[in-house]
Design a protein around this motif. Structure first.
Motif, PDB file in Angstrom:
ATOM      1  N   SER A 179     -22.293   8.261  -4.462  1.00 38.98           N
ATOM      2  CA  SER A 179     -23.579   7.680  -4.082  1.00 38.98           C
ATOM      3  C   SER A 179     -24.156   6.890  -5.257  1.00 38.98           C
ATOM      4  CB  SER A 179     -24.528   8.813  -3.685  1.00 38.98           C
ATOM      5  OG  SER A 179     -25.753   8.283  -3.262  1.00 38.98           O
ATOM      6  N   CYS A 180     -24.566   5.661  -4.989  1.00 38.70           N
ATOM      7  CA  CYS A 180     -25.102   4.792  -6.042  1.00 38.70           C
ATOM      8  C   CYS A 180     -26.461   5.317  -6.512  1.00 38.70           C
ATOM      9  CB  CYS A 180     -25.259   3.381  -5.496  1.00 38.70           C
ATOM     10  SG  CYS A 180     -25.950   2.220  -6.682  1.00 38.70           S
ATOM     11  N   PRO A 181     -26.634   5.469  -7.823  1.00 34.64           N
ATOM     12  CA  PRO A 181     -27.922   5.991  -8.312  1.00 34.64           C
ATOM     13  C   PRO A 181     -29.060   4.979  -8.214  1.00 34.64           C
ATOM     14  CG  PRO A 181     -26.423   5.585 -10.137  1.00 34.64           C
ATOM     15  CD  PRO A 181     -25.647   5.318  -8.893  1.00 34.64           C
ATOM     16  N   HIS A 182     -28.751   3.749  -7.751  1.00 35.43           N
ATOM     17  CA  HIS A 182     -29.830   2.776  -7.567  1.00 35.43           C
ATOM     18  C   HIS A 182     -30.662   3.176  -6.345  1.00 35.43           C
ATOM     19  CE1 HIS A 182     -31.266  -1.475  -6.360  1.00 35.43           C
ATOM     20  NE2 HIS A 182     -32.051  -1.013  -7.339  1.00 35.43           N
ATOM     21  N   LEU A 183     -30.051   3.044  -5.149  1.00 32.80           N
ATOM     22  CA  LEU A 183     -30.789   3.425  -3.938  1.00 32.80           C
ATOM     23  C   LEU A 183     -29.938   4.232  -2.960  1.00 32.80           C
ATOM     24  CD1 LEU A 183     -32.870   0.172  -3.238  1.00 32.80           C
ATOM     25  CD2 LEU A 183     -33.688   2.348  -4.145  1.00 32.80           C
ATOM     26  N   GLY A 184     -28.759   4.654  -3.397  1.00 32.71           N
ATOM     27  CA  GLY A 184     -28.017   5.614  -2.575  1.00 32.71           C
ATOM     28  C   GLY A 184     -26.911   5.082  -1.703  1.00 32.71           C
ATOM     29  N   CYS A 185     -26.583   3.777  -1.775  1.00 34.30           N
ATOM     30  CA  CYS A 185     -25.415   3.295  -1.020  1.00 34.30           C
ATOM     31  C   CYS A 185     -24.150   3.917  -1.612  1.00 34.30           C
ATOM     32  CB  CYS A 185     -25.313   1.777  -1.104  1.00 34.30           C
ATOM     33  SG  CYS A 185     -26.678   0.904  -0.303  1.00 34.30           S
ATOM     34  N   ILE A 240     -28.802  -3.050 -13.133  1.00 40.13           N
ATOM     35  CA  ILE A 240     -29.350  -2.781 -11.784  1.00 40.13           C
ATOM     36  C   ILE A 240     -29.545  -1.283 -11.541  1.00 40.13           C
ATOM     37  CG2 ILE A 240     -28.974  -3.094  -9.303  1.00 40.13           C
ATOM     38  CD1 ILE A 240     -27.347  -5.629 -10.087  1.00 40.13           C
ATOM     39  N   PRO A 241     -28.550  -0.471 -11.787  1.00 43.41           N
ATOM     40  CA  PRO A 241     -28.781   0.980 -11.553  1.00 43.41           C
ATOM     41  C   PRO A 241     -29.552   1.585 -12.718  1.00 43.41           C
ATOM     42  CG  PRO A 241     -26.549   0.656 -12.343  1.00 43.41           C
ATOM     43  CD  PRO A 241     -27.143  -0.719 -12.212  1.00 43.41           C
ATOM     44  N   PRO A 242     -30.353   2.579 -12.460  1.00 39.75           N
ATOM     45  CA  PRO A 242     -31.132   3.190 -13.542  1.00 39.75           C
ATOM     46  C   PRO A 242     -30.318   4.115 -14.437  1.00 39.75           C
ATOM     47  CG  PRO A 242     -31.584   4.317 -11.473  1.00 39.75           C
ATOM     48  CD  PRO A 242     -30.681   3.171 -11.145  1.00 39.75           C
ATOM     49  N   PHE A 259     -20.258  20.041  -5.362  1.00 41.21           N
ATOM     50  CA  PHE A 259     -20.889  18.822  -4.852  1.00 41.21           C
ATOM     51  C   PHE A 259     -22.397  18.955  -4.846  1.00 41.21           C
ATOM     52  CE2 PHE A 259     -22.498  15.993  -1.559  1.00 41.21           C
ATOM     53  CZ  PHE A 259     -21.998  14.794  -2.042  1.00 41.21           C
ATOM     54  N   GLU A 260     -23.029  17.960  -5.459  1.00 39.54           N
ATOM     55  CA  GLU A 260     -24.495  17.925  -5.487  1.00 39.54           C
ATOM     56  C   GLU A 260     -24.950  16.487  -5.307  1.00 39.54           C
ATOM     57  OE1 GLU A 260     -26.598  20.635  -8.594  1.00 39.54           O
ATOM     58  OE2 GLU A 260     -24.753  19.935  -9.512  1.00 39.54           O
ATOM     59  N   ASN A 261     -26.140  16.318  -4.758  1.00 38.73           N
ATOM     60  CA  ASN A 261     -26.761  15.002  -4.694  1.00 38.73           C
ATOM     61  C   ASN A 261     -27.890  14.958  -5.708  1.00 38.73           C
ATOM     62  OD1 ASN A 261     -25.345  13.493  -2.614  1.00 38.73           O
ATOM     63  ND2 ASN A 261     -26.099  15.068  -1.202  1.00 38.73           N
ATOM     64  N   PHE A 262     -28.160  13.738  -6.178  1.00 34.93           N
ATOM     65  CA  PHE A 262     -29.194  13.548  -7.195  1.00 34.93           C
ATOM     66  C   PHE A 262     -30.138  12.442  -6.737  1.00 34.93           C
ATOM     67  CE2 PHE A 262     -25.392  15.247  -9.084  1.00 34.93           C
ATOM     68  CZ  PHE A 262     -25.867  16.284  -9.860  1.00 34.93           C
ATOM     69  N   ARG A 263     -31.341  12.528  -7.233  1.00 34.61           N
ATOM     70  CA  ARG A 263     -32.368  11.571  -6.808  1.00 34.61           C
ATOM     71  C   ARG A 263     -31.971  10.162  -7.232  1.00 34.61           C
ATOM     72  NH1 ARG A 263     -38.185  13.208  -8.568  1.00 34.61           N
ATOM     73  NH2 ARG A 263     -37.589  14.948  -7.211  1.00 34.61           N
ATOM     74  N   ALA A 264     -32.086   9.226  -6.285  1.00 33.52           N
ATOM     75  CA  ALA A 264     -31.797   7.821  -6.594  1.00 33.52           C
ATOM     76  C   ALA A 264     -33.035   7.177  -7.211  1.00 33.52           C
ATOM     77  CB  ALA A 264     -31.405   7.076  -5.320  1.00 33.52           C
ATOM     78  N   GLY A 265     -32.790   6.137  -8.025  1.00 32.45           N
ATOM     79  CA  GLY A 265     -33.890   5.335  -8.544  1.00 32.45           C
ATOM     80  C   GLY A 265     -34.543   5.863  -9.804  1.00 32.45           C
ATOM     81  N   THR A 266     -33.971   6.901 -10.393  1.00 29.84           N
ATOM     82  CA  THR A 266     -34.562   7.446 -11.621  1.00 29.84           C
ATOM     83  C   THR A 266     -33.512   7.439 -12.739  1.00 29.84           C
ATOM     84  OG1 THR A 266     -33.923   9.724 -11.086  1.00 29.84           O
ATOM     85  CG2 THR A 266     -36.080   8.996 -10.320  1.00 29.84           C
ATOM     86  N   ALA A 267     -33.992   7.282 -13.958  1.00 28.22           N
ATOM     87  CA  ALA A 267     -33.066   7.284 -15.095  1.00 28.22           C
ATOM     88  C   ALA A 267     -32.515   8.688 -15.333  1.00 28.22           C
ATOM     89  CB  ALA A 267     -33.785   6.783 -16.350  1.00 28.22           C
ATOM     90  N   GLU A 268     -33.296   9.699 -14.995  1.00 27.17           N
ATOM     91  CA  GLU A 268     -32.828  11.083 -15.170  1.00 27.17           C
ATOM     92  C   GLU A 268     -31.987  11.504 -13.964  1.00 27.17           C
ATOM     93  OE1 GLU A 268     -37.075  11.498 -15.066  1.00 27.17           O
ATOM     94  OE2 GLU A 268     -36.062   9.646 -15.582  1.00 27.17           O
ATOM     95  N   LYS A 269     -31.079  12.411 -14.224  1.00 26.32           N
ATOM     96  CA  LYS A 269     -30.217  12.954 -13.151  1.00 26.32           C
ATOM     97  C   LYS A 269     -30.914  14.202 -12.610  1.00 26.32           C
ATOM     98  CE  LYS A 269     -25.438  14.635 -12.889  1.00 26.32           C
ATOM     99  NZ  LYS A 269     -24.278  14.994 -13.731  1.00 26.32           N
ATOM    100  N   ILE A 270     -31.578  14.045 -11.482  1.00 22.79           N
ATOM    101  CA  ILE A 270     -32.380  15.143 -10.937  1.00 22.79           C
ATOM    102  C   ILE A 270     -31.754  15.620  -9.619  1.00 22.79           C
ATOM    103  CG2 ILE A 270     -34.677  15.811 -10.107  1.00 22.79           C
ATOM    104  CD1 ILE A 270     -35.777  13.436 -11.783  1.00 22.79           C
TER     105      ILE A 270
END
Ligand code: FES
Length: 188
Positions: A117-123, A153-155, A175-186
């Motif tokens: 999953s792209c950390p920009h907006l999730g594509c 482009i990606p944070p 497997f985990e998902n992380f918040r998109a759009g943030t510099a930190e891996k949350i």
């Protein structure tokens, strides 16, 4: 002349006992009537807390992904679907696609896993062999093979996942998902 009937000693003693039995039965029936909806209602309310994990997921949250034999040391990354149990508030959907990962094997046979999953907006990012990089089709985020971002482009870079090789050739990933759009891996 009217004959009056006076209750004998036994009849005088029975009413309290009969009253007690009637009350006891009433309390018993009332308890059952109250308990049945509580049991089923409670189970319904607690349902999300009682969900079983996917059969492929162990107690540490690792999911079996594939075999090391499918990767070449120093070769290109490969994508894998991750299946597992997915649930909304009340329903569990078993063995459904919950995401995708890229696995790559280094020359020393160590395995790295990235969430696709792209950390920009999730594509979902693609591996492009001609560029030897991960490229996101949505807004052109670009990542090197080690997951570092190649443009602004990606944070942040691609999200690495904990990976273990078990029984010589089984690749297991947490497997985990992380918040998109943030510099930190949350984690989300
Ligand atoms: S979602 Fe990947 S570049 Fe925007």
């Amino acid at each position: 002349m009217t004959e009056t009937h006076s209750p004998d000693a036994t009849e005088q003693a029975n009413p309290p006992r009969r009253n007690f039995l009637v009350k006891f039965v009433a309390v018993l029936v009332g308890g059952v009537i109250t308990a049945v909806p509580l049991v089923f209602g409670g189970g319904f309310i607690l349902n999300p807390l009682l969900k079983k994990k996917s059969s492929d997921e162990d107690s540490d949250g690792f999911t079996f992904i594939g075999s090391t034999n499918s990767l070449l040391p120093g070769g290109p990354p490969r994508s894998y679907k991750v299946t597992g149990a997915k649930q909304d508030a009340w329903t569990t959907y078993s063995e459904t696609a919950i995401g995708a990962v890229y696995l790559k094997m280094d020359e020393d046979r160590s395995v790295t896993a990235f969430n696709a999953s792209c950390p920009h907006l999730g594509c979902t990012v693609n591996y492009k062999s001609d560029a030897n990089a991960f490229i996101c089709p949505c807004h052109d985020s670009s990542f090197s093979l080690d997951g570092e971002r190649s443009n602004e482009i990606p944070p942040r870079g691609l999200d690495t996942l904990n990976v273990e090789v078990r029984n010589d050739n089984e690749i297991w990933v947490k497997f985990e998902n992380f918040r998109a759009g943030t510099a930190e891996k949350i984690p989300v």
